[in-house]
Motif scaffolding. Sequence first.
Motif, PDB file in Angstrom:
ATOM      1  N   GLU A  61     -17.153 -18.284  25.988  1.00  0.00           N
ATOM      2  CA  GLU A  61     -15.900 -17.520  25.984  1.00  0.00           C
ATOM      3  C   GLU A  61     -15.109 -17.770  27.274  1.00  0.00           C
ATOM      4  O   GLU A  61     -13.894 -17.958  27.233  1.00  0.00           O
ATOM      5  N   HIS A  76     -11.878 -10.444  33.106  1.00  0.00           N
ATOM      6  CA  HIS A  76     -12.767 -10.485  31.936  1.00  0.00           C
ATOM      7  C   HIS A  76     -14.157 -10.973  32.360  1.00  0.00           C
ATOM      8  O   HIS A  76     -15.182 -10.445  31.935  1.00  0.00           O
ATOM      9  N   HIS A  80     -18.015  -9.315  32.090  1.00  0.00           N
ATOM     10  CA  HIS A  80     -19.224 -10.006  31.615  1.00  0.00           C
ATOM     11  C   HIS A  80     -20.349  -9.915  32.649  1.00  0.00           C
ATOM     12  O   HIS A  80     -21.506  -9.672  32.292  1.00  0.00           O
ATOM     13  N   HIS A 118     -16.008  -3.734  23.836  1.00  0.00           N
ATOM     14  CA  HIS A 118     -15.587  -4.993  24.459  1.00  0.00           C
ATOM     15  C   HIS A 118     -14.778  -5.853  23.484  1.00  0.00           C
ATOM     16  O   HIS A 118     -13.737  -6.399  23.844  1.00  0.00           O
ATOM     17  N   ASP A 123     -11.800  -8.495  24.517  1.00  0.00           N
ATOM     18  CA  ASP A 123     -11.759  -9.715  23.701  1.00  0.00           C
ATOM     19  C   ASP A 123     -10.468  -9.789  22.886  1.00  0.00           C
ATOM     20  O   ASP A 123      -9.828 -10.836  22.813  1.00  0.00           O
TER      21      ASP A 123
HETATM   22 FE   LIG Z   1     -15.886 -11.133  26.328  1.00  0.00          FE
END
Ligand SMILES: [Fe+2]
Length: 156
Positions: A61, A76, A80, A118, A123
Motif C-alpha cells: 500500500e 498514513h 501503519h 482504517h 484507506d
Molecule cells: Fe492503510
Amino acid sequence: MDKFEWTPDLNLGIDVIDSQHRRIVDYINDLSVAISQESVDQVFDVMERLRDYTLDHFAFEEQLMEQAGYPLQKSHQLVHRRFEDKVANMVEELTNGRDPFGIARRARNSLMVWLIQHIRHEDQDYVAVVKKVVLKEQGWISGALKRIFGSADHPV
Ligand SMILES: [Fe+2]
C-alpha cells in the motif's frame, strides 16, 4: 465468536487492495477458530501469519501511495507503524501472558475494529489518487506484488 463477514461497503473499488483486506479478514476469522478450538499453538501460528501478511500489505500500500504521489502518504505510514507496534505488542503479550485465549480474544476484537476504521477513513482517502496508478500502471503493480509478496498473482 461471530464470524467477521466482509461487507461490500468495505470495498475500496481497487481489486488488488480489496483482496488483500479480505485476506486479513480471513486471518482474523482463523484467529477466532483457533480461540474456539482452544489451541494455543494455532493462536500463535495465526497471529504470526497475520502479522507477516499485514506487514507485506502495508509495504504494498505504501509503495502504491508513493508511486501515485499521494500527498498524505507520510501520515498514513505513521498509522501503519503504530498498528505494527500494536500487533507486535499483542504477539509479545501472548508469549508472556498467562491467559492466551483472553489476550487472543481482545487482540481479535481490536484488530477487527481497527481494520474497519482504517479502511473507512485513511484507506478510503487515497482511493481517487491511487486508482490512477492502478488503471495505468499494471506492469508496476505486477512488479510490486512480485517484490513484496513473491508472486505477481498474489493475492487473488
Ligand atoms: Fe492503510
